[in-house]
Write a protein that holds these residues in place. Structure first.
Motif, PDB file in Angstrom:
ATOM      1  N   VAL A  80       0.899  -1.235   0.004  1.00  0.00           N
ATOM      2  CA  VAL A  80       0.180   0.158   0.178  1.00  0.00           C
ATOM      3  C   VAL A  80       0.747   1.295   0.092  1.00  0.00           C
ATOM      4  O   VAL A  80       0.580   2.125  -0.458  1.00  0.00           O
ATOM      5  CB  VAL A  80      -0.968   0.011   1.292  1.00  0.00           C
ATOM      6  CG1 VAL A  80      -1.673   1.365   1.323  1.00  0.00           C
ATOM      7  CG2 VAL A  80      -2.057  -1.093   1.270  1.00  0.00           C
TER       8      VAL A  80
ATOM      9  N   ASP B  71       1.764   2.202  -3.317  1.00  0.00           N
ATOM     10  CA  ASP B  71       0.571   2.461  -4.407  1.00  0.00           C
ATOM     11  C   ASP B  71       0.531   3.717  -4.799  1.00  0.00           C
ATOM     12  O   ASP B  71       0.888   4.834  -3.738  1.00  0.00           O
ATOM     13  CB  ASP B  71      -0.714   1.979  -3.587  1.00  0.00           C
ATOM     14  CG  ASP B  71      -1.823   1.875  -4.698  1.00  0.00           C
ATOM     15  OD1 ASP B  71      -2.052   0.885  -5.155  1.00  0.00           O
ATOM     16  OD2 ASP B  71      -2.510   2.958  -4.807  1.00  0.00           O
ATOM     17  N   ASP B  72       0.086   4.254  -6.046  1.00  0.00           N
ATOM     18  CA  ASP B  72      -0.020   5.372  -6.483  1.00  0.00           C
ATOM     19  C   ASP B  72      -0.992   6.269  -5.900  1.00  0.00           C
ATOM     20  O   ASP B  72      -0.996   7.568  -5.433  1.00  0.00           O
ATOM     21  CB  ASP B  72      -0.258   5.487  -7.892  1.00  0.00           C
ATOM     22  CG  ASP B  72       1.039   4.947  -8.747  1.00  0.00           C
ATOM     23  OD1 ASP B  72       2.247   4.884  -8.409  1.00  0.00           O
ATOM     24  OD2 ASP B  72       0.768   4.497  -9.882  1.00  0.00           O
TER      25      ASP B  72
ATOM     26  N   THR C  60      -4.888   8.397   1.883  1.00  0.00           N
ATOM     27  CA  THR C  60      -4.850   7.611   0.505  1.00  0.00           C
ATOM     28  C   THR C  60      -6.196   8.617  -0.336  1.00  0.00           C
ATOM     29  O   THR C  60      -7.165   8.712   0.307  1.00  0.00           O
ATOM     30  CB  THR C  60      -5.490   6.363   0.884  1.00  0.00           C
ATOM     31  OG1 THR C  60      -5.756   5.699  -0.379  1.00  0.00           O
ATOM     32  CG2 THR C  60      -6.467   6.050   1.535  1.00  0.00           C
TER      33      THR C  60
ATOM     34  N   ALA D  57      -9.066   0.695  -1.943  1.00  0.00           N
ATOM     35  CA  ALA D  57      -7.689  -0.044  -2.342  1.00  0.00           C
ATOM     36  C   ALA D  57      -7.243  -0.525  -1.118  1.00  0.00           C
ATOM     37  O   ALA D  57      -6.514  -1.638  -1.053  1.00  0.00           O
ATOM     38  CB  ALA D  57      -7.007   0.647  -3.172  1.00  0.00           C
TER      39      ALA D  57
END
Length: 723
Positions: free
Chosen positions: A611, A614-615, A667, A672
């Protein structure tokens, strides 16, 4: 220095004669707790030291691990693999007696351990432990130690990028200074401390030998006396970082030219310790002429030459045809150089002006010390006594505690960017060092938690391992390997030894659960003084690897389309939080049992690392010391604040319990994050970032609000007090 009667009997039986004065002193030092691990070695088999990528495990000057996935086979152990060296040492007693030189020479020693492996040092991490911050003596030791580390590290050009600082009343009479070093090498350059061939020469390179540090190994193996600061000053070495820098570069040249067959740095027990251990590992012996050692003081005796712990010295095994070239390189770098003897197939023999002063079997000298069989008492479980404190007052007090406050005063004194490899520096969850040779980032985390292991040695040590792994995963890296520095009090006290046994077992168990081999380390016992024993303190230095050098920041961004989520337990045990080991209880004189740890720690670390990379992830910060309250305050900046709500019904427990393995994640895709942690850990939506730099925590019936200036002022406790 004096050899114990029981040990003398063993030596006499082996030699079939009384030992010489030099032999007795050599045995006394090499059979000390500091060198022989007589009380701890029986416990250390608990550690799993093997794993994919482990090239050299415990027993050498430093461990060696291959970075994963570089060679064609993909297993990280091919001829093109980049090797990382990792070692850790303590310099506890010397740092009490002389904080500046004690800490400085601790840095020098662990750097030379790195050189011994044919590696170039690229990063340092220091974990420091002192008595209560409001005590003047604690501040004196703290300032001296930080100055010593910064002076030595800055002068040699090795960045200090990670570490920890903790204050606890039980360190008042015995601070701890634990220093780790990371280096880089490869298969062709790798050197070990195992002597290779009879007939090869032993060459001493570096500073001249003086009388400083005599008996340092035995001094480190006894409780600190009340007059230690004056009486034990001769046992503390004096460092010269400029000579160390020359030694680093000379060592690099020697390794580049393939002139070294084996190497050992001169640390505990000086020349006698380094040279005898070198040949013992190869099942060989040596003949050494002590008068050949280059000296800086007149009329030194054989015993002084043999055991002085003067700094910045290396012992090399060199083939006869390469000796002249080694001496040329030493001269080029303005370093002393002495050809002091050669490797043999016989005993370890030292002569002085024609007289034999040592003639013993090297293996018996190094491995013959009997192990201690000590009684052990299990630690008592603390009772639950929770204080009644106003919630807003509690938040301010815990955020301002020296243990949880900003350590910027410390790390701003360190040059953490020298070497131009530092991608993420100190002050974050973990540092990231760029290993451009492999196009990988190396994450480094180091520290322990005295409050945790004081409350529950076994569970606290498990938590320390998980906490370091969480730090690394928060930067998007996967744990690779670790080394430990196991610090304890007088092991002859059953309760102290019971606590020490607990931290060994707890650290070993969690590292194995995380598939993170413990590839080396150090043990420091007899950290006991008139003030009492220290808390059992398992410092862990852990490294992790990731593709590239970028990592999510710790601080939130002011983004309207993002959410802040907590991964991990908000409350524990069906709403009943366990606050044991927390800074909250330390500040308000309460007690409780230590919180339960997550059920699936390995899966949690794997998910968090994924995570973090993650972008959609904007920021990540672990939740540990000080609990959620401190983690939230640390994520706020002058430009970005947080507006959050606690969804539970126990705000005190939710804000201050310190279960590790949790993280705050900003986030752009909560779904996600939930998917990544499905079946691994709960995910709570807490709120979002704001643009005003303030922190607002809604706890149901009230809102705890502070602005950026107030938070900054609270977190500057150390800086405000020392400047």
């Amino acid at each position: 220095m004096s050899l114990a009667d029981s040990d003398r009997e063993l030596v006499v039986a082996e030699l079939d004669r009384e030992p010489t004065r030099a032999e007795a002193a050599l045995f006394e030092n090499l059979w000390s707790e500091h060198c022989a691990y007589r009380s701890s070695r029986p416990l250390l088999s608990a550690f799993d030291s093997e794993g994919e990528g482990v090239v050299i495990g415990p027993g050498d000057d430093a461990a060696v691990v291959a970075l994963p996935g570089e060679d064609e086979s993909g297993d990280g152990d091919g001829e093109n693999a980049t090797y990382v060296t990792l070692g850790i040492e303590s310099h506890n007693h010397p740092s009490y007696v002389d904080p500046f030189d004690g800490a400085a020479t601790g840095v020098g020693g662990i750097v030379r351990d790195t050189l011994s492996m044919g590696a170039y040092p690229i990063a340092l991490a220091d974990s420091l432990y002192f008595g209560e911050f409001d005590r003047e003596h604690s501040k004196y030791l703290f300032e001296g130690v930080v100055e010593g580390i910064s002076h030595y590290g800055n002068c040699i050009g090795v960045p200090t990028v990670a570490g920890s600082v903790d204050f606890h009343p039980d360190y008042e009479g015995n601070p701890l200074v634990n220093v780790a070093c990371v280096g880089l090498t490869d298969e062709e350059r790798l050197v070990t401390a195992e002597a290779q061939e009879p007939g090869n020469k032993l060459v001493l390179v570096g500073n001249a030998t003086g009388r400083d540090g005599l008996g340092g190994a035995s001094f480190a193996s006894e409780d600190l006396a009340e007059d230690a600061e004056t009486e034990d000053r001769p046992a503390v070495q004096v460092g010269d970082p400029y000579a160390e820098k020359l030694l680093i570069e000379a060592n690099e040249q020697l390794v580049d030219e393939g002139l070294i067959e084996s190497a050992r740095d001169l640390g505990a027990a000086g020349l006698g310790g380094a040279s005898s251990e070198l040949v013992a590992k190869g099942g060989l012996g040596a003949e050494i002429e002590l008068e050949r050692v280059h000296q800086r003081e007149p009329n030194m005796s054989a015993l002084e030459i043999l055991l002085a712990e003067s700094q910045e010295r290396m012992c090399y095994e060199v083939e006869p045809e390469n000796v002249d070239r080694v001496c040329e390189i030493a001269e080029r770098f303005d370093l002393g150089c002495s050809v002091i003897g050669e490797i043999t197939e016989g005993n370890y023999v030292a002569t002085f002006e024609g007289e034999t002063v040592v003639d013993v079997d090297a293996e018996f000298l190094g491995e013959g010390a009997p192990m201690n069989d000590l009684p052990s008492d299990d630690p008592e479980q603390p009772e639950t006594e929770l204080p009644e404190v106003d919630l807003a007052e509690a938040v301010e007090t815990v955020v301002a505690s020296p243990n949880t406050a900003s350590k910027r005063w410390v790390y701003r004194q360190y040059d953490h960017e020298v070497g131009v490899r530092t991608s993420v520096g100190p002050g974050d969850d973990a540092a990231i060092i760029a290993v451009r040779e492999a196009d990988q980032g190396l994450a480094i985390s180091s520290g322990a938690a005295p409050n945790w292991t004081d409350a529950a040695p076994y569970e606290g040590a498990r938590a320390v391992a998980l906490e370091n792994a969480t730090n690394i995963a928060a930067k998007g890296a996967t744990p690779l390997a670790a080394v430990d520095c196991l610090n304890g009090g007088n092991p002859e006290k059953p309760d102290v030894y019971g606590g020490f046994t607990g931290i060994v077992d707890g650290l070993a168990e969690m590292c194995e659960t995380l598939s993170t081999p413990v590839v080396g380390g150090n043990v420091s016992l007899y950290n006991d003084s008139v003030a009492g024993p220290i808390p059992p303190t398992p410092t862990l230095a852990m490294i992790g690897a990731k593709e590239g050098y970028d990592a999510p920041p710790l601080s939130v961004e002011s983004e309207s389309e993002s959410e802040l989520v907590l991964v991990g337990d908000l409350g524990l045990e069906r709403g009943e939080c366990r606050l044991g080991g927390s800074e909250y209880l330390a500040q308000f004189d309460g007690s409780d049992r230590f919180p339960a740890l997550p059920d699936e720690p390995a899966a949690l670390i794997e998910a968090l690392a994924a995570v973090a990379d993650d972008d959609a992830t904007l920021a990540v910060h672990d939740v540990s010391h000080g609990g959620l309250a401190v983690a939230l305050a640390e994520m706020v900046t002058d430009e970005a604040g947080l507006d959050v709500s606690l969804p539970g019904d126990d705000p005190t427990g939710e804000l201050f319990h310190e279960q590790p393995g949790r993280a705050l994640i900003q986030t752009e895709s909560v779904d996600a994050v939930r998917e990544a942690f499905d079946g691994v850990a709960p995910v709570y939506e807490l709120g979002s970032a704001t643009g005003d730099g303030a922190l607002a925590i809604d706890v149901g019936d009230e809102t705890i609000a502070t602005d950026a200036a107030e938070i900054g002022d609270l977190r500057e406790t150390i800086e405000r007090e020392l400047e």
